[in-house]
Design a protein around this motif. Sequence first.
Motif, PDB file in Angstrom:
ATOM      1  N   ALA A 196       3.070 -18.918 -42.845  1.00  0.00           N
ATOM      2  CA  ALA A 196       2.137 -19.728 -42.059  1.00  0.00           C
ATOM      3  C   ALA A 196       1.101 -20.333 -42.988  1.00  0.00           C
ATOM      4  O   ALA A 196       0.804 -19.777 -44.058  1.00  0.00           O
ATOM      5  CB  ALA A 196       1.458 -18.894 -40.983  1.00  0.00           C
ATOM      6  N   GLY A 197       0.528 -21.463 -42.582  1.00  0.00           N
ATOM      7  CA  GLY A 197      -0.523 -22.107 -43.357  1.00  0.00           C
ATOM      8  C   GLY A 197      -1.877 -21.491 -43.075  1.00  0.00           C
ATOM      9  O   GLY A 197      -2.100 -20.853 -42.044  1.00  0.00           O
ATOM     10  N   THR A 198      -2.815 -21.700 -43.993  1.00  0.00           N
ATOM     11  CA  THR A 198      -4.150 -21.132 -43.818  1.00  0.00           C
ATOM     12  C   THR A 198      -4.846 -21.685 -42.581  1.00  0.00           C
ATOM     13  O   THR A 198      -5.586 -20.968 -41.904  1.00  0.00           O
ATOM     14  CB  THR A 198      -5.014 -21.416 -45.059  1.00  0.00           C
ATOM     15  N   ASP A 221       8.224  -0.477 -43.211  1.00  0.00           N
ATOM     16  CA  ASP A 221       9.401  -0.760 -44.036  1.00  0.00           C
ATOM     17  C   ASP A 221      10.419  -1.656 -43.349  1.00  0.00           C
ATOM     18  O   ASP A 221      11.397  -2.082 -43.964  1.00  0.00           O
ATOM     19  CB  ASP A 221      10.067   0.534 -44.496  1.00  0.00           C
ATOM     20  N   GLN A 222      10.193  -1.986 -42.081  1.00  0.00           N
ATOM     21  CA  GLN A 222      11.070  -2.913 -41.369  1.00  0.00           C
ATOM     22  C   GLN A 222      10.420  -4.290 -41.171  1.00  0.00           C
ATOM     23  O   GLN A 222      11.015  -5.174 -40.576  1.00  0.00           O
ATOM     24  CB  GLN A 222      11.455  -2.328 -40.010  1.00  0.00           C
ATOM     25  N   GLN A 223       9.205  -4.440 -41.668  1.00  0.00           N
ATOM     26  CA  GLN A 223       8.486  -5.692 -41.472  1.00  0.00           C
ATOM     27  C   GLN A 223       8.826  -6.709 -42.560  1.00  0.00           C
ATOM     28  O   GLN A 223       8.926  -6.361 -43.735  1.00  0.00           O
ATOM     29  CB  GLN A 223       6.971  -5.435 -41.491  1.00  0.00           C
ATOM     30  N   PRO A 224       8.989  -7.972 -42.186  1.00  0.00           N
ATOM     31  CA  PRO A 224       9.114  -9.034 -43.196  1.00  0.00           C
ATOM     32  C   PRO A 224       7.813  -9.179 -43.976  1.00  0.00           C
ATOM     33  O   PRO A 224       6.740  -8.761 -43.521  1.00  0.00           O
ATOM     34  CB  PRO A 224       9.401 -10.285 -42.369  1.00  0.00           C
ATOM     35  N   LEU A 225       7.907  -9.795 -45.127  1.00  0.00           N
ATOM     36  CA  LEU A 225       6.730 -10.120 -45.927  1.00  0.00           C
ATOM     37  C   LEU A 225       5.943 -11.218 -45.214  1.00  0.00           C
ATOM     38  O   LEU A 225       6.502 -12.236 -44.820  1.00  0.00           O
ATOM     39  CB  LEU A 225       7.181 -10.611 -47.306  1.00  0.00           C
ATOM     40  N   ARG A 226       4.636 -11.020 -45.040  1.00  0.00           N
ATOM     41  CA  ARG A 226       3.777 -12.063 -44.479  1.00  0.00           C
ATOM     42  C   ARG A 226       3.306 -12.960 -45.613  1.00  0.00           C
ATOM     43  O   ARG A 226       2.809 -12.466 -46.634  1.00  0.00           O
ATOM     44  CB  ARG A 226       2.581 -11.444 -43.753  1.00  0.00           C
ATOM     45  N   VAL A 227       3.449 -14.269 -45.439  1.00  0.00           N
ATOM     46  CA  VAL A 227       3.114 -15.223 -46.501  1.00  0.00           C
ATOM     47  C   VAL A 227       2.135 -16.247 -45.931  1.00  0.00           C
ATOM     48  O   VAL A 227       2.443 -16.930 -44.951  1.00  0.00           O
ATOM     49  CB  VAL A 227       4.372 -15.928 -47.034  1.00  0.00           C
ATOM     50  N   VAL A 228       0.966 -16.342 -46.536  1.00  0.00           N
ATOM     51  CA  VAL A 228      -0.045 -17.306 -46.119  1.00  0.00           C
ATOM     52  C   VAL A 228      -0.153 -18.368 -47.205  1.00  0.00           C
ATOM     53  O   VAL A 228      -0.421 -18.062 -48.365  1.00  0.00           O
ATOM     54  CB  VAL A 228      -1.408 -16.631 -45.885  1.00  0.00           C
ATOM     55  N   GLY A 230      -1.678 -21.958 -48.771  1.00  0.00           N
ATOM     56  CA  GLY A 230      -2.793 -22.893 -48.786  1.00  0.00           C
ATOM     57  C   GLY A 230      -3.904 -22.418 -49.702  1.00  0.00           C
ATOM     58  O   GLY A 230      -3.888 -21.290 -50.200  1.00  0.00           O
ATOM     59  N   GLU A 231      -4.877 -23.282 -49.896  1.00  0.00           N
ATOM     60  CA  GLU A 231      -5.952 -22.993 -50.843  1.00  0.00           C
ATOM     61  C   GLU A 231      -7.238 -22.542 -50.171  1.00  0.00           C
ATOM     62  O   GLU A 231      -8.191 -22.150 -50.844  1.00  0.00           O
ATOM     63  CB  GLU A 231      -6.216 -24.236 -51.703  1.00  0.00           C
ATOM     64  N   THR A 247       1.508  -8.497 -47.378  1.00  0.00           N
ATOM     65  CA  THR A 247       1.065  -9.883 -47.301  1.00  0.00           C
ATOM     66  C   THR A 247       1.010 -10.498 -48.701  1.00  0.00           C
ATOM     67  O   THR A 247       0.549  -9.865 -49.645  1.00  0.00           O
ATOM     68  CB  THR A 247      -0.336  -9.984 -46.654  1.00  0.00           C
ATOM     69  N   LEU A 248       1.495 -11.731 -48.801  1.00  0.00           N
ATOM     70  CA  LEU A 248       1.453 -12.490 -50.049  1.00  0.00           C
ATOM     71  C   LEU A 248       0.693 -13.782 -49.809  1.00  0.00           C
ATOM     72  O   LEU A 248       0.975 -14.504 -48.855  1.00  0.00           O
ATOM     73  CB  LEU A 248       2.880 -12.807 -50.518  1.00  0.00           C
ATOM     74  N   MET A 249      -0.279 -14.079 -50.666  1.00  0.00           N
ATOM     75  CA  MET A 249      -0.996 -15.345 -50.609  1.00  0.00           C
ATOM     76  C   MET A 249      -0.390 -16.299 -51.642  1.00  0.00           C
ATOM     77  O   MET A 249      -0.217 -15.932 -52.806  1.00  0.00           O
ATOM     78  CB  MET A 249      -2.480 -15.131 -50.916  1.00  0.00           C
TER      79      MET A 249
END
Length: 347
Positions: A196-198, A221-228, A230-231, A247-249
């Motif tokens: 998702a975007g910021t 351990d069953q959750q996808p990686l959350r990716v945010v 934007g700057e 979570t990955l930024m």
Amino acid sequence: MATATDVEQQAMRRALEAARSIPRALPNPRVGCVILSPDGTQVAVGHHRGAGTPHAEVDALTQAGDAARGATAVVTLEPCHHTGRTGPCTQALLDAGVARVVYAQSDPNPVAAGGAAALQAAGVEVVGGVLADEATELNRAWTHAVTQGRPFVTWKYAATLDGLSAAPDGTSKWITGPAARRDVQRFRAECDAIVAGTGAVLADDPRLTVRDEDDMPLPYDQQPLRVVVGETTIPRYYRVFDRVAPTLMVQSRDPEVVLAKLRDHGVHHAWLEGGPRLAGAFWAAGLVDRVIGYIAPALLGSGRAALEGEATTLADLRPIEIDDLTRVGPDIRIVGRPQRAPREEMD
């Protein structure tokens, strides 16, 4: 050239069912295996449950025990011929004394391929390509990531009948009903990253997690990686930073950069949602591989479109080939894949 029998065709369908029994095995493919006795009786059914767990062949062979000797293994993916977290399935089949192997999809991974040839060289009768299209579709995202070198991207959006995904003030929660929101979780569970975007994160404070029927998050351990993406800085108290999931930024809105980061993190299937600008960037770059749209029977009249882009004429129209059209509660779900060529090139 040997061909599959009717019994083996039926067994392959059972193996495909077994492979579908878990929503995600990424970064590995979903694979099912059926062991048939020489008279065609089903002896065992196995499937792969994820990285580090026994492959489908080993799972089925373990259940079959001595009954695997002289039997036929029917498997949805060509048996692997390499050692990773587990040993090669080709060796497991040979050690068990399997006399015949029938598989569906050839392994597209050059690291693991070569299983059919190795089995044939050892004297095992091998038949390939049985229900290959169905097996390949089952692992469409995994196959894409292996062959294309980037994650498969599913873009999900929710919109009103007039194509709006947010009100003029930016709010976008609950455009669709509870049934559609529950339905989303089933598709999310197939992916290993939710992107998702910021702007969307700041506006809606979403959890970006997979939840069960009671709206409870699945185990970490069953959750996808959350990716945010934007700057813009996201305050640490937002739910995307809770301890429910990793979570990955990614401080870039360049789709190529984002996908390269995801590839480096072992992601095979990215679920893109939240932010018409970010979705528009992926769409314009030709990096959306599947579209899942939920259309609510409602009108806003003004607000933000589900997709922001730079189209200036109907010549920029990019059709979508619809794979499924289903009513989910009061809403309509459309699943399709973009056609890469502009409309005038296809006429």
